[in-house]
Scaffold this motif. Structure first.
Motif, PDB file in Angstrom:
ATOM      1  N   LYS A  11      49.463  28.166  30.597  1.00 46.34           N
ATOM      2  CA  LYS A  11      49.738  28.436  32.003  1.00 46.34           C
ATOM      3  C   LYS A  11      49.681  29.938  32.267  1.00 46.34           C
ATOM      4  O   LYS A  11      50.287  30.725  31.561  1.00 46.34           O
ATOM      5  CB  LYS A  11      51.115  27.882  32.347  1.00 46.34           C
ATOM      6  CG  LYS A  11      51.416  27.915  33.793  1.00 46.34           C
ATOM      7  CD  LYS A  11      52.437  26.861  34.121  1.00 46.34           C
ATOM      8  CE  LYS A  11      52.805  26.981  35.571  1.00 46.34           C
ATOM      9  NZ  LYS A  11      52.395  25.875  36.354  1.00 46.34           N
ATOM     10  N   LEU A  12      48.940  30.323  33.291  1.00 47.90           N
ATOM     11  CA  LEU A  12      48.858  31.717  33.718  1.00 47.90           C
ATOM     12  C   LEU A  12      49.552  31.868  35.062  1.00 47.90           C
ATOM     13  O   LEU A  12      49.619  30.926  35.848  1.00 47.90           O
ATOM     14  CB  LEU A  12      47.395  32.152  33.881  1.00 47.90           C
ATOM     15  CG  LEU A  12      46.537  32.304  32.641  1.00 47.90           C
ATOM     16  CD1 LEU A  12      45.137  32.758  33.039  1.00 47.90           C
ATOM     17  CD2 LEU A  12      47.128  33.294  31.674  1.00 47.90           C
ATOM     18  N   SER A  13      50.013  33.076  35.336  1.00 43.70           N
ATOM     19  CA  SER A  13      50.571  33.347  36.655  1.00 43.70           C
ATOM     20  C   SER A  13      49.437  33.435  37.663  1.00 43.70           C
ATOM     21  O   SER A  13      48.276  33.670  37.308  1.00 43.70           O
ATOM     22  CB  SER A  13      51.350  34.664  36.634  1.00 43.70           C
ATOM     23  OG  SER A  13      50.448  35.760  36.504  1.00 43.70           O
ATOM     24  N   VAL A  14      49.768  33.267  38.915  1.00 48.13           N
ATOM     25  CA  VAL A  14      48.767  33.389  39.973  1.00 48.13           C
ATOM     26  C   VAL A  14      48.184  34.797  39.962  1.00 48.13           C
ATOM     27  O   VAL A  14      46.971  34.973  40.117  1.00 48.13           O
ATOM     28  CB  VAL A  14      49.373  33.033  41.347  1.00 48.13           C
ATOM     29  CG1 VAL A  14      48.400  33.352  42.474  1.00 48.13           C
ATOM     30  CG2 VAL A  14      49.782  31.571  41.384  1.00 48.13           C
ATOM     31  N   ALA A  17      45.711  35.096  37.199  1.00 56.02           N
ATOM     32  CA  ALA A  17      44.529  34.306  37.542  1.00 56.02           C
ATOM     33  C   ALA A  17      43.678  35.031  38.578  1.00 56.02           C
ATOM     34  O   ALA A  17      42.447  35.065  38.476  1.00 56.02           O
ATOM     35  CB  ALA A  17      44.949  32.928  38.061  1.00 56.02           C
ATOM     36  N   SER A  60      39.297  30.610  43.373  1.00 53.24           N
ATOM     37  CA  SER A  60      39.024  29.430  42.544  1.00 53.24           C
ATOM     38  C   SER A  60      37.540  29.084  42.604  1.00 53.24           C
ATOM     39  O   SER A  60      36.960  28.651  41.606  1.00 53.24           O
ATOM     40  CB  SER A  60      39.898  28.238  42.941  1.00 53.24           C
ATOM     41  OG  SER A  60      39.665  27.856  44.268  1.00 53.24           O
ATOM     42  N   ALA A  93      45.684  27.806  37.762  1.00 47.57           N
ATOM     43  CA  ALA A  93      46.792  28.504  38.423  1.00 47.57           C
ATOM     44  C   ALA A  93      46.505  28.825  39.890  1.00 47.57           C
ATOM     45  O   ALA A  93      47.415  29.211  40.624  1.00 47.57           O
ATOM     46  CB  ALA A  93      47.101  29.805  37.673  1.00 47.57           C
ATOM     47  N   SER A  98      43.074  22.828  40.594  1.00 51.72           N
ATOM     48  CA  SER A  98      43.439  21.622  39.853  1.00 51.72           C
ATOM     49  C   SER A  98      42.499  20.459  40.143  1.00 51.72           C
ATOM     50  O   SER A  98      42.517  19.468  39.435  1.00 51.72           O
ATOM     51  CB  SER A  98      44.875  21.219  40.171  1.00 51.72           C
ATOM     52  OG  SER A  98      45.002  20.936  41.550  1.00 51.72           O
TER      53      SER A  98
END
Length: 102
Positions: A11-14, A17, A60, A93, A98
């Motif tokens: 998991k990465l932070s926003v 990302a 994204s 993230a 997703s």
């Protein structure tokens, strides 16, 4: 080229990302053939990039562009020392990340 130190591809932070997406966008802007392909596939005009960069799903979309074409992804990763799985973690993230399946 040695791969730069990164967190495991979990998991990465926003923020992390977004930094990766900005780096990927900078790479695109310095690689004219890839930038032309990105613009053609996204339907964005070169003059619109600054305006659309503030839209929630833009970053994204940049990462999805790389992840959708393995040779492009590997070219970027080799040039920047980024682990391919880190880009997938960054996408997860971000808003709209997703819903991506390769």
């Amino acid at each position: 080229m040695a791969l730069r130190e990164q967190r495991p591809a979990g998991k990465l932070s926003v923020d992390a990302a977004e930094e990766m997406a900005i780096s990927a966008l900078a790479y695109l802007s310095n690689t004219p053939d890839l930038m032309q392909r990105f613009l053609a596939l996204s339907g964005i005009e070169a003059t619109q990039i600054r305006a659309v960069a503030s839209e929630p799903h833009f970053f994204s979309g940049v990462l999805k562009f790389f992840l959708a074409h393995e040779p492009t992804l590997l070219q970027y990763c080799e040039a920047t020392g980024t682990l391919p799985q880190s880009m997938q973690a960054a996408l997860a993230a971000l808003p709209g990340g997703s819903d991506f399946s390769q």
